[in-house]
Design an enzyme around this catalytic site. Sequence first.
Site, PDB file in Angstrom:
ATOM      1  N   GLY A  13      30.593  38.592  61.102  1.00 20.67           N
ATOM      2  CA  GLY A  13      31.759  38.370  60.240  1.00 20.67           C
ATOM      3  C   GLY A  13      33.023  37.936  60.950  1.00 20.67           C
ATOM      4  N   THR A  14      32.893  37.184  62.055  1.00 17.63           N
ATOM      5  CA  THR A  14      34.128  36.734  62.719  1.00 17.63           C
ATOM      6  C   THR A  14      34.872  35.707  61.852  1.00 17.63           C
ATOM      7  OG1 THR A  14      33.061  34.981  64.005  1.00 17.63           O
ATOM      8  CG2 THR A  14      33.203  37.151  65.036  1.00 17.63           C
ATOM      9  N   ASN A  15      34.133  34.920  61.097  1.00 18.22           N
ATOM     10  CA  ASN A  15      34.810  33.982  60.189  1.00 18.22           C
ATOM     11  C   ASN A  15      35.489  34.727  59.045  1.00 18.22           C
ATOM     12  OD1 ASN A  15      34.457  31.009  60.898  1.00 18.22           O
ATOM     13  ND2 ASN A  15      32.417  31.837  61.293  1.00 18.22           N
ATOM     14  N   MET A  92      23.249  33.726  55.580  1.00 17.79           N
ATOM     15  CA  MET A  92      22.006  33.129  56.068  1.00 17.79           C
ATOM     16  C   MET A  92      20.876  33.110  55.036  1.00 17.79           C
ATOM     17  SD  MET A  92      23.059  32.140  58.893  1.00 17.79           S
ATOM     18  CE  MET A  92      24.040  32.460  60.354  1.00 17.79           C
ATOM     19  N   ILE A  94      19.374  31.036  51.742  1.00 19.55           N
ATOM     20  CA  ILE A  94      19.560  29.788  50.987  1.00 19.55           C
ATOM     21  C   ILE A  94      19.616  30.105  49.499  1.00 19.55           C
ATOM     22  CG2 ILE A  94      18.553  27.531  50.419  1.00 19.55           C
ATOM     23  CD1 ILE A  94      18.103  27.070  53.218  1.00 19.55           C
ATOM     24  N   LEU A  95      20.654  29.564  48.850  1.00 18.48           N
ATOM     25  CA  LEU A  95      20.843  29.810  47.420  1.00 18.48           C
ATOM     26  C   LEU A  95      20.273  28.640  46.633  1.00 18.48           C
ATOM     27  CD1 LEU A  95      24.518  31.039  47.801  1.00 18.48           C
ATOM     28  CD2 LEU A  95      22.509  32.465  47.330  1.00 18.48           C
ATOM     29  N   ASN A 109      31.266  26.214  52.540  1.00 18.27           N
ATOM     30  CA  ASN A 109      30.400  26.735  53.603  1.00 18.27           C
ATOM     31  C   ASN A 109      30.953  26.267  54.946  1.00 18.27           C
ATOM     32  OD1 ASN A 109      27.978  27.863  54.834  1.00 18.27           O
ATOM     33  ND2 ASN A 109      27.266  25.759  55.107  1.00 18.27           N
ATOM     34  N   HIS A 111      29.795  25.423  58.790  1.00 17.08           N
ATOM     35  CA  HIS A 111      28.583  25.154  59.570  1.00 17.08           C
ATOM     36  C   HIS A 111      29.000  24.780  60.995  1.00 17.08           C
ATOM     37  CE1 HIS A 111      24.421  24.072  60.289  1.00 17.08           C
ATOM     38  NE2 HIS A 111      24.890  23.028  60.958  1.00 17.08           N
TER      39      HIS A 111
END
Length: 212
Positions: A13-15, A92, A94-95, A109, A111
């Site tokens: 969770g650094t972002n 991580m 996929i929806l 998102n 990336h």
Amino acid sequence: MNKRIAVLVSGGGTNLQALIDAQARGELGGGQICAVIASKPGVFALERAERAGIPGYVAARKDYPSSQAFTAALAGKLRELNIDLVVLAGFMVILTGEMVWAFPNAILNVHPSLIPSFCGEGCYGLHVHEKALEYGVKVTGATVHFVSEECDGGPIVLQKAVDILEGDTPETLQRRVMEQAEWAILPQAVALFCQDRLRVEGRTVHILPPRP
Ligand code: GAR
């Protein structure tokens, strides 16, 4: 009106932290992080949420019979929370289309490469940096894009380039890409969304000037 943001996470969770810090500095365009949803229990991102006083939830793919059922339940929860913007910050799982239909041009998102390089199914986390080093590129970076039904294929909002240095390992490169690119452009993109300054036209995202 202030936008309500949900951040979806799977790991450290650094972002998410970069978003929490930007909000604390008043740099999230008035957006408010109202929920953090993790794909599994016990991840450190949930602790970051708790420390910041943000409600945390767990939505695990294994609790549902299919990806579609999982995505529909998650989209339902986000609607129930009156979320305006969904941010995938190291999420991580996929929806399926259900999420994109529920939140058209309202899912961002981050990336860790310059899309369209080193992206798509199976290309996530440290693998992205392994692939960049294997290929021998000299420049990589990060991308924030709107989520469409194509994996990593939605319209690009912001990108930032990062040099690859002699002796880099996937781990050192991952860290530099986070520090120099992801933690800067993710909060910037979220702020632009919250200020209604992103206009999507086909594949292109136009960034509108600040309102007077
Ligand atoms: C970040 O590097 C993010 O870009 C990447 O996972 C890491 C999560 O780190 N996401 C992907 O690869 C998605 N395809 P964090 O949990 O510390 O923010």
